[in-house]
Design an enzyme around this catalytic site. Sequence first.
Site, PDB file in Angstrom:
ATOM      1  N   PRO A 113       0.839  -1.216   0.000  1.00  0.00           N
ATOM      2  CA  PRO A 113       0.000   0.000   0.000  1.00  0.00           C
ATOM      3  C   PRO A 113       0.865   1.255   0.000  1.00  0.00           C
ATOM      4  O   PRO A 113       0.886   2.034   0.965  1.00  0.00           O
ATOM      5  CB  PRO A 113      -0.800  -0.144   1.293  1.00  0.00           C
ATOM      6  CG  PRO A 113       0.105  -0.908   2.210  1.00  0.00           C
ATOM      7  CD  PRO A 113       0.865  -1.869   1.332  1.00  0.00           C
ATOM      8  N   LYS A 114       1.550   1.485  -1.105  1.00  0.00           N
ATOM      9  CA  LYS A 114       2.557   2.539  -1.160  1.00  0.00           C
ATOM     10  C   LYS A 114       1.989   3.826  -1.747  1.00  0.00           C
ATOM     11  O   LYS A 114       1.172   3.806  -2.665  1.00  0.00           O
ATOM     12  CB  LYS A 114       3.756   2.079  -1.990  1.00  0.00           C
ATOM     13  CG  LYS A 114       4.514   0.914  -1.349  1.00  0.00           C
ATOM     14  CD  LYS A 114       5.805   0.609  -2.073  1.00  0.00           C
ATOM     15  CE  LYS A 114       6.597  -0.453  -1.342  1.00  0.00           C
ATOM     16  NZ  LYS A 114       7.920  -0.696  -1.929  1.00  0.00           N
TER      17      LYS A 114
END
Length: 655
Positions: free
Chosen positions: A525-526
């Site tokens: 989840p960047k």
Amino acid sequence: MLMENGTRTDRREHDMGGALDGLRVIDLASVVMGPYACQILGDLGAEVIKVEPPAGDMTRRTLPQRHPGMGALALNVNRNKRSVALDLKTDAGRAVLDDLLDTADVLVTNMRPGALDRLGLGPDRVSQRFPRLVQVRAQGFRSDSELADRAAYDEIVQASSGMVDLMRRATGTPSYAPTILADKVCALTIAYSTLAAVIHQRATGEGQLVEVPMTDTLLAFNLVEHLSGHTFVPAEGPTGFNRSMAAGHEAVATKDGWACILPYTPRNIADFFTAAGREDLAADERFATSPAMATYQPELYALIGELAPQRTTEEWAALCAQHSIPFAPVLAVDDAGTDPYVTSGGLLTESEHPTEGRYRSIGFPVRFTGTPGGHAHARPGAGRRRRRRAARAGPHRGRDRRAGRRRGAGPMRAADVLAAGTTPLTAPAFPPGAHRFTDREYLNVVYRTDPDAFRHALPEPLVAGDPLVRFEVMHMGDVDGFGPYTESGQALACSFDGEQGEYLHGMWLDNSPATFAGREQSAYPKAFGTPRLAVEDGALVGTLHKGSLPVAVATMAYQHAPLDPAEAAAQIGVPTFMVKLVPGRSGPVDARLVRTRITDLTVKRAFTGPARLQLSHHVLAPLADLPVREVVSASHVLTDLTLAPVTTVHDYLER
């Protein structure tokens, strides 16, 4: 990389134009025979795409190995290949294989006929759909025999081809050759048979089925000399080549070792006995003619064995060289890495593998003056086998007969879309992995948060336990494909199906390719942010800014106390869970819970100490939604590691 005179020199993949440059081979084979044959084709410049099941070829599990999935045997028969994992029992897996075959020249497989038929890969179906494809099929026994679907490994083939009987007659014991002889002989047969079929394909545009039955191949190999008297009808003598089968046909003990001393002709024999000080045997009638030698071969071997201990191996080498008598010291396999002949020719040298570190690389033994073959790249690791990242499976790099069509003469095919692996298709934002992290530096602050907020942040079917959050700031000293960068995020303690791990709640970093790769290739989840890790006035300080605003500030006493490396490894090496979500017009087209974990982890330094953590609210970086109630522990760790590919553990779209 290519070996020249024992020195490893830089070489880009296939850029030197091997003889088979432009040939695409699909390696749908397992264990040794088929993979070794395809490696030879790859050594000669072909583009080889290895198709493996999701669990990998069984050679990945052979011992010894440093890391799971990278056994020594796998390294030794799978270099110069790209790799893609497909479940051929599914429609999706077979569809991808069909797309690959549509771009290929050759398919090599060693599945049994029944297994191929069950997968829809019978030769009639394949040739009808891909008439230009050369299909090379190898199995233990001929496909038109009643033994066609019997399992056959190397020892089975040695027995069924007469090799075990030859060992019995020569040694008194019905033993197997101490090498996988059948597999390797058949691999060579596959390689030259493939090339013959490709020449026909290039001349006519037609494909064909090439069948290499292992038993037939090794039997033909054995009978070249051992059919002997039975060559004639009626027979003019027994089977078995006398020189090889004679008693005493073995290496001899010298004063300080072992050697092969083999005077081969009557002239050799006379010179040998004269030089050895046994002039009385130089004119012995038993060895004066070739027919006499054939009769008295055991006696000759016995006499050589009696004389050998009188001199050292080096002395025998000099004497035999002086008189052109065939001679060789016995090479101990343990000494191959230091033997001057082996190392000077680049046959066995040390290389650097991207995940396995230092290892011995087996060189390519054949030399071409115009189209050199060799070791272009090492066997890909298990982390490089993602079906959806089929860059491992192409494209053909613009040098094959289809290059014009692909570059503008026609539409991009489905296989080429899959081969791109990411968008944009023609200029991906990041290279394929797995990515090796060197000098990855962690600041970890573990804290207890609000239980209700904690449970709300965990997606099912993950199970919440103690509401512990690990805030981390990581500086990547160097990453294959990305270079150095810094990253920060939150990991929530949880369990899945009884396995303890962490859920990645959010990550922010300052490197665009790493951000894109983490989201597209995996499920990290960047998002963009500005993390920083530095030592300031006796404290290790980790910060995260979103734009101009600070959203996290962590401080820890610098190198306050040593931390057990095993404890540090346990803290950061736990399984990690993430949600992979790809939206579509009418809802998600992909929604899965995936799992990964760190592999090849080496803790270089580790410390612990008192710490503090301050979080501020930001709508696009909601770390403070999990407020700090109590700091539980902190650590400062320096590591080298690799991230394993993700695997799906739960599909939210399944009903």
